[in-house]
Motif scaffolding. Structure first.
Motif, mmCIF file in Angstrom:
data_model
loop_
_atom_site.group_PDB
_atom_site.id
_atom_site.type_symbol
_atom_site.label_atom_id
_atom_site.label_comp_id
_atom_site.label_asym_id
_atom_site.label_seq_id
_atom_site.Cartn_x
_atom_site.Cartn_y
_atom_site.Cartn_z
ATOM 1 N N GLY A 158 0.816 -1.211 0.000
ATOM 2 C CA GLY A 158 0.000 0.000 0.000
ATOM 3 C C GLY A 158 0.847 1.258 0.000
ATOM 4 O O GLY A 158 0.508 2.251 -0.656
ATOM 5 N N THR A 159 1.961 1.227 0.725
ATOM 6 C CA THR A 159 2.856 2.388 0.782
ATOM 7 C C THR A 159 3.450 2.705 -0.584
ATOM 8 O O THR A 159 3.586 3.879 -0.967
ATOM 9 N N ASN A 160 3.796 1.672 -1.334
ATOM 10 C CA ASN A 160 4.452 1.871 -2.626
ATOM 11 C C ASN A 160 3.483 1.874 -3.810
ATOM 12 O O ASN A 160 3.920 1.813 -4.966
ATOM 13 N N ALA A 161 2.185 1.927 -3.524
ATOM 14 C CA ALA A 161 1.185 1.855 -4.595
ATOM 15 C C ALA A 161 1.327 2.984 -5.610
ATOM 16 O O ALA A 161 1.296 2.757 -6.824
ATOM 17 N N LEU A 162 1.500 4.208 -5.137
ATOM 18 C CA LEU A 162 1.605 5.345 -6.057
ATOM 19 C C LEU A 162 2.905 5.302 -6.853
ATOM 20 O O LEU A 162 2.939 5.705 -8.025
ATOM 21 N N LEU A 163 3.978 4.826 -6.238
ATOM 22 C CA LEU A 163 5.260 4.720 -6.946
ATOM 23 C C LEU A 163 5.191 3.648 -8.028
ATOM 24 O O LEU A 163 5.719 3.829 -9.129
ATOM 25 N N GLU A 164 4.538 2.541 -7.720
ATOM 26 C CA GLU A 164 4.443 1.452 -8.690
ATOM 27 C C GLU A 164 3.529 1.823 -9.858
ATOM 28 O O GLU A 164 3.809 1.479 -10.999
ATOM 29 N N TYR A 165 2.447 2.507 -9.559
ATOM 30 C CA TYR A 165 1.490 2.905 -10.603
ATOM 31 C C TYR A 165 1.638 4.381 -10.944
ATOM 32 O O TYR A 165 0.651 5.090 -11.140
ATOM 33 N N ASN A 166 2.873 4.856 -11.029
ATOM 34 C CA ASN A 166 3.103 6.283 -11.283
ATOM 35 C C ASN A 166 2.550 6.732 -12.629
ATOM 36 O O ASN A 166 2.175 7.900 -12.790
ATOM 37 N N TYR A 167 2.464 5.807 -13.596
ATOM 38 C CA TYR A 167 1.913 6.183 -14.907
ATOM 39 C C TYR A 167 0.420 6.467 -14.827
ATOM 40 O O TYR A 167 -0.126 7.236 -15.644
ATOM 41 N N LEU A 168 -0.263 5.872 -13.853
ATOM 42 C CA LEU A 168 -1.682 6.169 -13.661
ATOM 43 C C LEU A 168 -1.883 7.454 -12.870
ATOM 44 O O LEU A 168 -2.871 8.159 -13.069
ATOM 45 N N VAL A 169 -0.936 7.739 -11.979
ATOM 46 C CA VAL A 169 -1.026 8.963 -11.183
ATOM 47 C C VAL A 169 -0.987 10.187 -12.079
ATOM 48 O O VAL A 169 -1.643 11.207 -11.813
ATOM 49 N N LYS A 170 -0.250 10.092 -13.189
ATOM 50 C CA LYS A 170 -0.103 11.240 -14.098
ATOM 51 C C LYS A 170 -1.304 11.429 -15.001
ATOM 52 O O LYS A 170 -1.380 12.424 -15.728
ATOM 53 N N LYS A 171 -2.238 10.470 -14.995
ATOM 54 C CA LYS A 171 -3.460 10.621 -15.794
ATOM 55 C C LYS A 171 -4.466 11.450 -15.009
ATOM 56 O O LYS A 171 -4.866 11.079 -13.897
ATOM 57 N N VAL A 172 -4.896 12.540 -15.580
ATOM 58 C CA VAL A 172 -5.764 13.480 -14.874
ATOM 59 C C VAL A 172 -7.098 12.859 -14.516
ATOM 60 O O VAL A 172 -7.652 13.103 -13.443
ATOM 61 N N PHE A 174 -7.902 9.724 -13.906
ATOM 62 C CA PHE A 174 -7.891 8.495 -13.118
ATOM 63 C C PHE A 174 -7.980 8.821 -11.627
ATOM 64 O O PHE A 174 -7.306 9.716 -11.134
ATOM 65 N N LYS A 175 -8.824 8.076 -10.913
ATOM 66 C CA LYS A 175 -8.985 8.258 -9.473
ATOM 67 C C LYS A 175 -7.848 7.534 -8.744
ATOM 68 O O LYS A 175 -7.929 6.341 -8.464
ATOM 69 N N ILE A 176 -6.795 8.269 -8.441
ATOM 70 C CA ILE A 176 -5.618 7.641 -7.847
ATOM 71 C C ILE A 176 -5.867 7.186 -6.406
ATOM 72 O O ILE A 176 -5.085 6.421 -5.851
ATOM 73 N N SER A 177 -6.962 7.631 -5.815
ATOM 74 C CA SER A 177 -7.258 7.230 -4.438
ATOM 75 C C SER A 177 -7.554 5.745 -4.317
ATOM 76 O O SER A 177 -7.502 5.187 -3.215
ATOM 77 N N ILE A 178 -7.838 5.068 -5.434
ATOM 78 C CA ILE A 178 -8.167 3.640 -5.370
ATOM 79 C C ILE A 178 -6.914 2.760 -5.405
ATOM 80 O O ILE A 178 -7.005 1.556 -5.169
ATOM 81 N N LEU A 179 -5.747 3.345 -5.672
ATOM 82 C CA LEU A 179 -4.537 2.534 -5.836
ATOM 83 C C LEU A 179 -4.100 1.810 -4.559
ATOM 84 O O LEU A 179 -3.776 0.617 -4.616
ATOM 85 N N PRO A 180 -4.070 2.477 -3.398
ATOM 86 C CA PRO A 180 -3.659 1.737 -2.189
ATOM 87 C C PRO A 180 -4.579 0.569 -1.857
ATOM 88 O O PRO A 180 -4.103 -0.507 -1.476
ATOM 89 N N ILE A 181 -5.882 0.748 -1.993
ATOM 90 C CA ILE A 181 -6.808 -0.332 -1.636
ATOM 91 C C ILE A 181 -6.696 -1.496 -2.618
ATOM 92 O O ILE A 181 -6.929 -2.657 -2.253
ATOM 93 N N ILE A 182 -6.302 -1.213 -3.858
ATOM 94 C CA ILE A 182 -6.076 -2.284 -4.834
ATOM 95 C C ILE A 182 -4.961 -3.204 -4.353
ATOM 96 O O ILE A 182 -5.077 -4.438 -4.383
ATOM 97 N N LYS A 183 -3.863 -2.614 -3.881
ATOM 98 C CA LYS A 183 -2.723 -3.411 -3.412
ATOM 99 C C LYS A 183 -3.077 -4.208 -2.156
ATOM 100 O O LYS A 183 -2.626 -5.344 -1.982
ATOM 101 N N ILE A 184 -3.895 -3.619 -1.292
ATOM 102 C CA ILE A 184 -4.258 -4.306 -0.051
ATOM 103 C C ILE A 184 -5.212 -5.464 -0.325
ATOM 104 O O ILE A 184 -5.107 -6.529 0.291
ATOM 105 N N ILE A 185 -6.143 -5.274 -1.256
ATOM 106 C CA ILE A 185 -7.048 -6.372 -1.624
ATOM 107 C C ILE A 185 -6.249 -7.508 -2.253
ATOM 108 O O ILE A 185 -6.512 -8.698 -1.995
ATOM 109 N N ALA A 186 -5.266 -7.169 -3.078
ATOM 110 C CA ALA A 186 -4.420 -8.209 -3.689
ATOM 111 C C ALA A 186 -3.681 -9.000 -2.614
ATOM 112 O O ALA A 186 -3.527 -10.227 -2.718
ATOM 113 N N ALA A 187 -3.235 -8.330 -1.550
ATOM 114 C CA ALA A 187 -2.575 -9.031 -0.441
ATOM 115 C C ALA A 187 -3.565 -9.899 0.334
ATOM 116 O O ALA A 187 -3.172 -10.913 0.929
#
Length: 334
Positions: A158-172, A174-187
């Motif tokens: 979850g901590t590294n979610a934004l760094l790993e998906y940095n290409y999505l963060v740059k998309k205006v 895209f709701k980047i707030s969903i990235l941490p929960i994606i990683k946690i659900i995968a875990a």
């Protein structure tokens, strides 16, 4: 076309305050059913809990939009979150022959090594419970390591979610707030496997599933929300302070020994128990063990339950505010 349910600001505040008042009343009128306790200590717990609840109500009313914006976004994008979480889990092991087996191999080997060292070599075959009944050490150990593995993996991912998906963060758009929960659900997918492994180990030693075992679902949910609350703060800060990832890794090593995973909390003095219970993960680890072999309901430890949820709600609100305030700068830094 699906209709989205919207709650007005007044209704949202009214619901939160009502829930807070009910929680405060439960705390004030609760009487410990166990043995006699220090009345001054009990009163101090009630006063501190009520003060924290009052402060949480004030903050929620004052910064309502910041606190509610994140949960609303997650709910509105729940279908996308589930789809991306499954893709993230599959992508992590794409190209390897054994696939997801590697995610399970390391924790299993870790449990096996602890078992060999502490049980076979050092002869620590059992651990005494509060009632004087002994439980097999390998079961005691596994019940503590299963939630810890989930917490450590989910927090790191979850901590590294934004760094790993940095290409999505740059998309205006895209709701980047969903990235941490994606990683946690995968875990969580791996965590389900380890819960099954824990149940198998318990059955081998004669502790078969009962109605109390269903509490694992509750404690897993508690852990999910707690690590999600932490991740929104850590994933936002790590974008600007990359050393945070290393600090968290060291903190997890220390935290494993500060949490009663390899040792029994009840063997300590009451003063140390009270201090160590400030760690919310103590509530989770003890909860997993209660669900497996102690046969106790979660609400029996009333103040620990209230404390855990108060801390979790406060951390989630704090994480939502920090994330929202910093996210406008993410694209520039990444």
């Amino acid at each position: 076309m699906k209709k989205s349910v919207k709650i007005s600001k007044k209704t949202g505040i009214a619901l939160f305050v009502t829930a807070a008042v009910i929680m405060a009343l439960l705390i004030v009128f609760h009487k410990n059913p166990g043995p006699a306790v220090d009345q001054s200590q009990e009163l101090a717990k009630k006063i501190i809990s009520c003060v924290v609840i009052a402060a949480a109500c004030f903050a929620f009313i004052r910064w309502y939009d910041k606190f509610t914006g994140l949960p609303v976004e997650l709910f509105q994008n729940r279908h996308l979150i589930w789809k991306l979480a499954k893709n993230d889990f599959k992508k992590r092991y794409a190209g390897s022959y054994l696939g997801a087996v590697w995610a399970m191999a390391q924790p299993v080997v870790t449990v096996a090594m602890y078992y060999i060292v502490f049980d076979k070599i050092m002869g620590n075959t059992s651990t005494p419970l509060r009632e004087g009944v002994e439980v097999p050490f390998v079961l005691f150990l596994t019940a503590g390591l299963v939630p810890w593995f989930y917490f450590s993996e989910a927090l790191n991912n979850g901590t590294n979610a934004l760094l790993e998906y940095n290409y999505l963060v740059k998309k205006v758009v895209f709701k980047i707030s969903i990235l941490p929960i994606i990683k946690i659900i995968a875990a969580t997918f791996i965590h389900v496997f380890f819960v099954c492994l824990l149940l198998i180990v318990a059955a081998i030693y004669g502790y078969y599933p009962t109605i109390y075992t269903t509490q694992i679902i509750y404690y897993s949910f508690c852990l999910f929300i707690f690590v999600l609350a932490l991740s929104y703060t850590t994933c936002a800060v790590v974008v600007f302070f990359r050393d945070l990832s290393q600090i968290i890794s060291i903190g997890l090593q220390i935290g494993m020994w500060a949490t009663p995973i390899l040792w029994n909390l009840d063997a300590l003095s009451p003063e140390w128990i009270m201090i160590l219970k400030l760690n919310p993960l103590v509530y989770i680890v003890n909860g997993y063990r209660s669900a497996i072999y102690e046969k106790e309901w979660f609400f029996r430890d009333f103040f620990s339950t209230m404390y855990f949820w108060i801390v979790t709600v406060v951390l989630f609100g704090l994480g939502a505010v920090i994330f929202k305030r910093l996210k406008v700068h993410f694209a520039d830094v990444l």
